[in-house]
Design an enzyme around this catalytic site. Structure first.
Site, PDB file in Angstrom:
ATOM      1  N   TRP A 366       7.345 -16.558  28.223  1.00 10.74           N
ATOM      2  CA  TRP A 366       7.495 -18.277  28.477  1.00 10.74           C
ATOM      3  C   TRP A 366       9.026 -18.482  28.285  1.00 10.74           C
ATOM      4  O   TRP A 366       9.492 -19.561  28.787  1.00 10.74           O
ATOM      5  CB  TRP A 366       6.798 -18.817  27.431  1.00 10.74           C
ATOM      6  CG  TRP A 366       7.303 -18.879  26.145  1.00 10.74           C
ATOM      7  CD1 TRP A 366       7.768 -17.869  25.220  1.00 10.74           C
ATOM      8  CD2 TRP A 366       7.434 -20.147  25.302  1.00 10.74           C
ATOM      9  NE1 TRP A 366       8.252 -18.401  24.317  1.00 10.74           N
ATOM     10  CE2 TRP A 366       7.987 -19.573  23.896  1.00 10.74           C
ATOM     11  CE3 TRP A 366       7.503 -21.545  25.186  1.00 10.74           C
ATOM     12  CZ2 TRP A 366       8.239 -20.720  23.060  1.00 10.74           C
ATOM     13  CZ3 TRP A 366       7.554 -22.114  24.328  1.00 10.74           C
ATOM     14  CH2 TRP A 366       8.178 -21.840  23.059  1.00 10.74           C
ATOM     15  N   ASP A 367       9.794 -17.576  28.016  1.00 11.74           N
ATOM     16  CA  ASP A 367      11.480 -17.635  27.969  1.00 11.74           C
ATOM     17  C   ASP A 367      11.714 -18.129  29.464  1.00 11.74           C
ATOM     18  O   ASP A 367      12.688 -19.050  29.380  1.00 11.74           O
ATOM     19  CB  ASP A 367      12.041 -16.539  27.419  1.00 11.74           C
ATOM     20  CG  ASP A 367      11.644 -15.976  26.095  1.00 11.74           C
ATOM     21  OD1 ASP A 367      10.369 -15.881  25.852  1.00 11.74           O
ATOM     22  OD2 ASP A 367      12.634 -15.685  25.340  1.00 11.74           O
ATOM     23  N   GLU A 495       5.699 -18.061  15.769  1.00 13.94           N
ATOM     24  CA  GLU A 495       4.838 -16.967  15.511  1.00 13.94           C
ATOM     25  C   GLU A 495       4.732 -16.557  14.310  1.00 13.94           C
ATOM     26  O   GLU A 495       3.985 -15.455  13.893  1.00 13.94           O
ATOM     27  CB  GLU A 495       5.556 -15.748  16.422  1.00 13.94           C
ATOM     28  CG  GLU A 495       5.365 -16.080  17.953  1.00 13.94           C
ATOM     29  CD  GLU A 495       6.128 -15.379  18.847  1.00 13.94           C
ATOM     30  OE1 GLU A 495       6.907 -14.376  18.096  1.00 13.94           O
ATOM     31  OE2 GLU A 495       6.446 -15.610  19.994  1.00 13.94           O
ATOM     32  N   LYS A 563       8.956 -20.237  12.398  1.00 15.16           N
ATOM     33  CA  LYS A 563       9.754 -19.325  12.902  1.00 15.16           C
ATOM     34  C   LYS A 563      11.000 -19.939  13.937  1.00 15.16           C
ATOM     35  O   LYS A 563      12.011 -19.831  13.972  1.00 15.16           O
ATOM     36  CB  LYS A 563       9.170 -18.050  13.634  1.00 15.16           C
ATOM     37  CG  LYS A 563      10.314 -17.184  14.240  1.00 15.16           C
ATOM     38  CD  LYS A 563       9.503 -16.201  15.213  1.00 15.16           C
ATOM     39  CE  LYS A 563      10.280 -15.111  16.108  1.00 15.16           C
ATOM     40  NZ  LYS A 563       9.589 -14.296  16.793  1.00 15.16           N
ATOM     41  N   GLN A 564      10.444 -20.958  14.896  1.00 20.00           N
ATOM     42  CA  GLN A 564      11.019 -21.358  15.899  1.00 20.00           C
ATOM     43  C   GLN A 564      10.615 -22.974  16.320  1.00 20.00           C
ATOM     44  O   GLN A 564       9.659 -23.318  15.770  1.00 20.00           O
ATOM     45  CB  GLN A 564      10.969 -20.455  17.014  1.00 20.00           C
ATOM     46  CG  GLN A 564       9.787 -20.490  17.553  1.00 20.00           C
ATOM     47  CD  GLN A 564       9.549 -18.962  18.315  1.00 20.00           C
ATOM     48  OE1 GLN A 564       9.582 -17.894  17.996  1.00 20.00           O
ATOM     49  NE2 GLN A 564       9.460 -19.306  19.667  1.00 20.00           N
TER      50      GLN A 564
END
Length: 746
Positions: A366-367, A495, A563-564
């Site tokens: 997906w980046d 994640e 995480k993000q």
């Protein structure tokens, strides 16, 4: 992305002592090849090379130099495919018979590490560095052309002194061609030997190469393990007044040129390289020979001029940052690294590290659609379309993947490689559970339609993908007794929440939007829309904690570290309809819960949302946070995390650029207008976005504290909405808009 990472660079540190020792704002330079040195890479969007400190050839450290070409994947081999690396094609070494230039670099590095702890300043002193072979070092990357130049004075073991200058060029105007030159000025008389090699040490995940040589040309043909994909590399060596010869007994394809060295007499040697795969030609070696021969006939000057013009066209879409020279370099470097790995009319997408390395196995995540593509789409929609074509060509594989799980429509894999099958390593749960990727693909397709207005593309490419993703979500949801639709058993973008979990708010909001994109695309194309798309969209649950005033990450979330960026992305890029106070509450709740050692693109979203809320100070703080801890000197390349990870991390570069393209400008795409909400942090004097494109228009946005100017260079009048008012920029004219006053200054 999941955690399987390759090629970790060193921890960030102070910039190298000689970094940016130039007055040219487009050139990144260093005079220190040891201290916190991370080698640059360059590419033309189809082939690329990591260039070591010596300026040519192969090096294992500090970052392994890899040589990639688009689409060169291994087979799955019962596990997953991987990106294969070519032999090093940049080697053009110099010898006086007592030693070589490249060997001197290896010796200096080893000596510095053993004797002086890697301190270049110490090893470069006359009693150390000069005696050991290298002084007067300078390496530069010209962002305007992608040319990497390396200069040094080399003293051989026999005491002979030669000025050496290497240049590596990957030709943006010729997708199959690169060139390497070495220019020598000896200060002695005798025999000088230049060796052109295709070095197998750099090759990985390939079968043993077939090699050959004839009449000034060497070649190697290799195959990616298990896939049958063949890559041919051909090098044609030119030297004025001398003919190459091919020594026997070499383990790698090699040819040499021997000339008479005279004090002060400059001599130059150029190798013209072509890389062709079986994706491109039935006979890759013959095609590569043809391309290399044609390049050699054109000559280096012609290649350099054509490459410069090709890059100049790309750089029409510039981002100008006023008042911060370092930030300007970082922005331009970020754009350069994205462009090294993509080009028009290429059927390949790009991985988190692009063509710089095999990090994350060279897979597509997906980046690409979420972090990288928006930073290309705004100024390079044709390149963006080529990237999206990768997904179009793998739609059948996505349909099969959905069917394997018992669903309709298309499910795109978490990691995609050669075929579009799920390529996530089996030990990583993301492949099974991180299903929001299909919606991320849908968003990219919808954004491309908004920007281009290309109805043919929408009918033939956009709608088939959007409708297939919508069909997947209608079959994937589970309805409860009250008719509400849930998406159960997933991993959200965070994640750390390996789950599986029910009703990830990101996954649900993204699925709802994807369903509505499909309905609108069908209506626009004059095609029937499945009534289930809007029906399910209207019934999807969007969790909200009224007591805290925030969106919980998923059902049962209790405030644990993440995480993000996850929930904050509802505001951007998804533009979820929610009050500003909810967007702010989500930020204030999740930012302190985000792990500092998470991936680099997280703070870019935080910056964009703060800018949207009018908090320019917080936005700029997060701009700094999104870039400084992750950039590696001396060539301004992102690492995935503060401590290492994938390198060069294009995901981080892409997120960082979005802060300027969509954060401080407030630029949002609509079918009938563009929306702007410009704001400027006090630390900057201005931001200018050059040659943005929307539905046949070409325009600039120039943000200053006193006002923002929108200039239309081409196309019909441009409808612009700002502060709730619709204006039209006339053809060839401009309008001035108010730059928002930051909330702290009100």
């Amino acid at each position: 992305m999941d955690a399987h990472t390759a090629g970790e660079p060193a921890r960030a540190g102070a910039p190298a002592g000689g970094a940016f020792a130039t007055s040219d704002e487009w050139v990144l330079s260093t005079d220190d090849p040891l201290t916190d040195y991370h080698p640059a890479f360059t590419g033309n969007g189809r082939l690329a090379a990591r260039v070591p400190a010596a300026g040519n050839g192969f090096a294992e450290a500090p970052v392994r130099t890899q040589f990639h070409v688009a689409g060169f994947y291994t087979g799955r081999g019962g596990e997953w495919s991987r990106k294969a690396s070519l032999p090093a094609w940049t080697t053009l070494d110099v010898s006086d018979g007592s030693g070589s230039f490249n060997d001197a670099f290896s010796s200096v590095r080893a000596t510095a590490e053993e004797l002086v702890g890697g301190d270049w300043a110490a090893v470069a002193r006359p009693e150390a560095g000069a005696a050991r072979g290298i002084e007067g070092y300078r390496q530069s990357l010209d962002l305007r052309t992608g040319v990497i130049t390396t200069e040094a004075r080399w003293t051989s073991p026999a005491g002979r002194v030669t000025d050496v200058r290497h240049q590596v060029l990957t030709d943006r105007s010729r997708p199959y061609v690169a060139a390497v030159t070495v220019t020598l000025t000896p200060h002695w008389e005798g025999t000088l030997v230049v060796t052109d090699t295709l070095d197998d040490r750099a090759a990985s995940r390939t079968t043993p190469a077939r090699q050959g040589a004839d009449a000034g040309r060497i070649w190697t043909v290799t195959e990616a393990e298990g896939s049958g994909i063949v890559a041919a590399v051909v090098s044609v060596l030119h030297a004025d007044g001398a003919e190459p010869s091919c020594p026997s007994g070499e383990e790698t394809a090699a040819q040499t040129v021997t000339v008479r060295a005279l004090p002060g007499r400059r001599c130059s040697f150029t190798k013209y390289v072509s890389v062709v795969t079986s994706h491109d030609a039935d006979d890759p070696c013959a095609a590569a020979r043809s391309h290399a021969d044609e390049a050699a006939r054109a000559g280096y000057g012609r290649l350099a001029d054509d490459n410069r013009r090709a890059w100049a066209r790309e750089w029409q879409g510039d981002i100008v940052v006023r008042g911060d020279d370092r930030l300007q370099r970082q922005v331009r470097a970020s754009k350069f690294y994205l462009l090294t790995s993509v080009r028009e009319d290429s059927p390949w997408s790009l991985s988190p590290a692009g063509l710089s390395s095999d990090s994350y196995n060279g897979h597509v995540f997906w980046d690409t659609e979420t972090w990288i593509l928006p930073s290309l789409l705004a100024q390079h929609p044709r390149i963006a379309e080529s990237v999206l074509d990768y997904r179009v060509r793998r739609l059948d594989a996505a349909r099969a993947y959905a069917a394997d799980g018992g669903y309709r429509g298309a499910r795109f894999p978490w990691e995609s490689g050669l075929t579009g099958d799920e390529d996530t390593p089996v030990w990583a749960p993301c492949g099974r559970l991180e299903q929001h990727v299909s919606s991320d693909v849908a968003l990219a397709f919808w954004q491309h339609w908004l920007v281009t207005g290309d109805e043919r593309w929408l009918r033939t490419s956009g709608l088939p993908v959007l409708s297939a993703v919508a069909d997947f979500w209608t079959s994937r949801v589970t309805a409860d007794a009250e008719g509400r639709c849930h998406i159960n058993g997933v991993i959200p973008p965070d994640e750390y929440a390996e789950g599986p979990h029910d009703d990830s708010v990101y996954t649900n909001v993204a699925a709802r939007a994807a369903l509505r994109f499909a309905a609108r695309a069908a209506e626009t194309s004059g095609q029937p829309a499945d009534a289930r798309w809007t029906d399910v969209a209207d019934r999807i649950v969007v969790p909200f904690d009224r007591a805290l005033g925030i969106h919980p990450e998923f059902t049962g979330y209790e405030g644990q570290q993440i995480k993000q960026a996850d929930v904050v992305m509802l505001a951007y890029p998804w533009e979820n309809p929610q009050p500003a106070e909810v967007s702010r509450a989500d930020l204030e709740y999740y930012v302190p819960r985000t792990h500092e050692d998470g991936p680099s693109m997280t703070d870019s979203v935080h910056s964009i949302v703060y800018a949207e809320l009018g908090d320019a100070k917080a936005a700029f703080e997060h701009t700094r946070r999104s870039v400084e801890p992750f950039l590696r000197p001396p060539f301004e390349q992102f690492a995935e995390t503060r401590t290492g990870g994938a390198f060069t991390f294009l995901t981080g570069h892409g997120g960082f650029l979005q802060e300027f393209l969509h954060g401080y400008s407030g630029l949002r795409w609509r079918e009938d207008r563009v929306v702007l909400a410009p704001i400027l942090p006090d630390a900057l004097e201005g931001i200018a976005l050059r040659r943005l494109r929307w539905r046949g228009r070409v325009f600039d946005i120039d943000i200053r504290h006193e006002a923002t100017t929108v200039r239309l260079h081409a196309g019909e009048a441009l409808p612009v909405e700002a502060a709730g008012r619709l204006r039209h920029v006339p053809a060839g004219g401009e309008v001035r808009l108010a730059t928002r006053t930051p909330v702290a200054d009100r």
